[in-house]
Design a protein around this motif. Structure first.
Motif, mmCIF file in Angstrom:
data_model
loop_
_atom_site.group_PDB
_atom_site.id
_atom_site.type_symbol
_atom_site.label_atom_id
_atom_site.label_comp_id
_atom_site.label_asym_id
_atom_site.label_seq_id
_atom_site.Cartn_x
_atom_site.Cartn_y
_atom_site.Cartn_z
ATOM 1 N N LEU A 18 -7.557 5.674 -1.722
ATOM 2 C CA LEU A 18 -6.118 5.617 -0.986
ATOM 3 C C LEU A 18 -6.235 5.548 0.560
ATOM 4 C CD1 LEU A 18 -3.860 8.189 -2.779
ATOM 5 C CD2 LEU A 18 -3.400 5.718 -2.583
ATOM 6 N N CYS A 55 -5.272 2.517 2.746
ATOM 7 C CA CYS A 55 -4.554 2.542 3.766
ATOM 8 C C CYS A 55 -4.793 1.942 4.950
ATOM 9 C CB CYS A 55 -4.026 4.050 4.037
ATOM 10 S SG CYS A 55 -3.099 4.738 2.784
ATOM 11 N N CYS A 58 0.809 -1.137 0.061
ATOM 12 C CA CYS A 58 -0.128 -0.035 0.063
ATOM 13 C C CYS A 58 0.967 1.303 -0.126
ATOM 14 C CB CYS A 58 -0.941 0.205 1.323
ATOM 15 S SG CYS A 58 -2.137 1.416 1.379
ATOM 16 N N VAL A 111 -2.145 13.068 2.204
ATOM 17 C CA VAL A 111 -2.427 11.940 1.450
ATOM 18 C C VAL A 111 -3.535 11.126 1.798
ATOM 19 C CG1 VAL A 111 0.024 11.980 0.509
ATOM 20 C CG2 VAL A 111 -0.704 10.588 2.532
ATOM 21 N N LEU A 162 1.093 4.423 -2.618
ATOM 22 C CA LEU A 162 0.731 5.777 -2.051
ATOM 23 C C LEU A 162 1.887 6.685 -2.569
ATOM 24 C CD1 LEU A 162 -0.957 7.251 -0.135
ATOM 25 C CD2 LEU A 162 0.738 6.745 1.731
#
Length: 595
Positions: free
Chosen positions: A445, A449, A37, A487, A41
């Motif tokens: 995203l 996460c 991940c 993010v 990212l």
């Protein structure tokens, strides 16, 4: 040199290729879901910052890579690309479409400029103050979406007014020059003959000068594109866009209902510490309002210095005499406002729907009193801001703007249909579908996460902070939260970190509010990227900004935000909640290791 030229031509392709290959050892060597991940990212973040691919295309990468790495199935990733935010955006864009179609935004913009003035310095502060006030009661996204059409109209009106003034001045100058040339024809004739002789001595001198002047003008226009008359105009548009994005976020800090992170924090805090009665709507406003005001003013000064230069006299000198250019611009704007005439039926209906939408948003669940959402108490949490936006948005397709008539064979005029306030085709031309995909990529995203455990892994790395001084723990946790939320979505960040920070505060015997409050406030400081915050995405959709512009400006505001929060925690906030004393409502942990 030839190789260098090829590298420059294919630099975007090479950047994408290198980003994918250089970071590839991360998932191949570590072989964990967290590492996989993190790889996705980092790749997405690099491509977003460098714009090597279109932003919306980069936002689709999680939909490709998460299923391949086994992080999330494709169906779940796809569902992340359309959230409640998108329904809210659709409803607000319906409002924006009607506002622009019937020129209501122009009327509001011109009226506001007439009240505040055309000086970008004070005009920006006026916009930031009004936007922050609206964001206190409405969602940050709704506020940014409603105010941006007005700001865009103001900026374009100032640019066009200055262009008209300069054209008038140039005409006046040419007429004066022509009049001066007629004063003494004899002298002019002699000078003309001398000039002709000099021109003969230096062939092509005059033509080269004209070509050079024309070339300089073309280069000036090429700097900012055809949308702007000068670089200063482009900087002014950037300044106004970012001021709306940042002020809508800053305003949301001041109330519990101002942003989702505040609501998540209060829910977590009240669940974990039910005996604490220190947090309510009033106490939150008292401690957060001074911080928001200070940050708003500092952000205003920072943006002014970054884009238009810091002119102390111009910014703070009161009663300054207006220049000829400012007076002329004000006259032109006044004339433009008078050309609009009285408000029409369509403008009045649009304005009424605007106020109804704002009123319904405010009264849905204000926090200090029961809102109309209590009517649906059997379905708690089902009704959101997007519900209100869709109700009002549908009305724009239903309420007639004008009736359509035709003349029969007998000469009689009859109505055969009506035209609504907006049509689907008009809505499509305003709906920023690319931004919808962009924000959806951010949501995907954030889900990746959380599912992969990367967010939990990052949170666990905060555990060794227990051996540090309290002020340093607060600073480090605030900086980590501020960086992570760039993010990942703000709600996801605060949801993951609160269960980590609460046991940390209890284990080191520190008032939990001393760590949780600054971390919660800093979760909203997502100013760097378009996908970091919905208001950022909304202002970015207007096309004035590049990602690097937001990174440079947002970094300064992030630093200012953390500094203001730190200042507040050790000045006016500390005595309000008695932060230096471990409270009785918090559990006492002894002989236990940190989480």
């Amino acid at each position: 040199m030839k190789l260098l030229s090829y590298i420059l031509v294919y630099r975007r392709f090479l950047l994408v290729l290198l980003s994918v290959l250089i970071l590839l050892p991360l998932p191949l060597v570590i072989c964990t879901k967290e590492a996989e991940c993190a790889y996705v990212l980092f790749v997405v973040a690099i491509l977003w910052i460098t714009e090597a691919l279109p932003l919306s295309i980069t936002a689709l990468l999680p939909g490709l890579l998460f299923p391949l790495f086994g992080i999330m199935p494709s169906t779940k990733v796809a569902s992340a690309y359309f959230k409640d935010f998108h329904l809210l955006l659709i409803g607000v864009i319906c409002l924006a479409t009607s506002i622009e179609k019937w020129n209501l935004h122009k009327r509001i913009a011109l009226r506001m400029v007439m009240m505040v003035g055309v000086n970008p310095v004070w005009l920006t502060l006026g916009f930031m103050s009004s936007t922050a006030f609206l964001s206190m009661w409405l969602s940050n996204t709704s506020t940014a979406a409603m105010v941006m059409p007005i700001v865009e109209a103001v900026a374009q009106q100032i640019i066009s007014a200055e262009a008209e003034v300069e054209a008038t001045q140039m005409t006046y100058f040419n007429e004066s020059a022509t009049h001066g040339l007629e004063v003494d024809e004899t002298v002019i004739g002699q000078e003309t003959n001398e000039r002709k002789e000099k021109t003969k001595q230096v062939p092509g001198f005059s033509n080269d000068a004209e070509k050079s002047s024309s070339k300089v003008e073309m280069e000036k226009n090429a700097v900012t594109g055809t949308k702007y008359r000068s670089k200063k105009d482009h900087m002014m548009c950037k300044l106004m866009c970012l001021s709306i994005a940042y002020s809508s976020t800053i305003g949301g800090l001041t109330t519990i209902t101002g942003t989702s992170t505040n609501l998540i924090f209060t829910e977590h805090f009240n669940t974990r510490y039910p005996e604490c009665q220190c947090l309510n709507f009033g106490s939150w406003f008292i401690f957060s309002f001074p911080a928001a005001v200070i940050l708003l003013v500092l952000s205003w000064i920072w943006l002014q210095w970054l884009f238009l230069g810091f002119n102390f006299k111009e910014m703070f000198k009161c009663g300054k005499t207006k220049t000829f250019k400012e007076k002329a611009c004000a006259d032109v704007i006044k004339q433009e406002y008078e050309k609009l005439g009285p408000m029409r039926y369509q403008e009045i209906v649009t304005l009424v729907l605007f106020f109804i939408m704002a009123l319904l948003w405010f009264s849905r669940n204000p926090g200090f009193i029961a809102g109309w959402s209590e009517l649906f108490a059997q379905y708690p949490g089902f009704v959101t801001d997007s519900t209100v936006a869709l109700i009002i948005g549908l009305l724009f397709f239903l309420i007639p703007a004008k009736r359509l008539t035709k003349t029969t064979s007998t000469g009689e005029i009859v109505a055969f249909d009506y035209s609504p306030l907006i049509t689907w085709k008009e809505f499509q031309s305003f709906m920023p579908w690319d931004i919808a995909i962009l924000v959806g990529g951010g949501f995907a995203l954030a889900d990746g996460c959380e599912v992969s455990g990367l967010s939990q892994w990052i949170g666990n790395k905060l555990s060794p902070l227990g051996s540090l001084p309290v002020w340093l723990i607060i600073l480090i946790s605030s900086l980590i939260v501020t960086s992570l939320t760039e993010v990942a979505s703000n709600p996801a960040t605060i949801t993951i970190l609160l269960p980590i920070l609460s046991p940390l505060a209890e284990a080191i015997h520190v008032n939990p509010l001393q760590i949780l409050l600054p971390s919660t406030l800093c979760t909203s400081f997502a100013f760097l990227l378009p996908v970091a915050n919905p208001p950022n995405a909304i202002v970015f959709s207007y096309g004035h900004l590049r990602v690097i512009d937001m990174v440079k400006a947002g970094l300064g505001v992030n630093i200012l935000g953390v500094a203001v929060v730190m200042l507040g925690m050790f000045t006016w906030i500390a005595p309000m909640f008695d932060l230096y004393t471990y409270p009785s409502w918090a559990p006492v942990i002894s002989n236990q290791t940190l989480p």
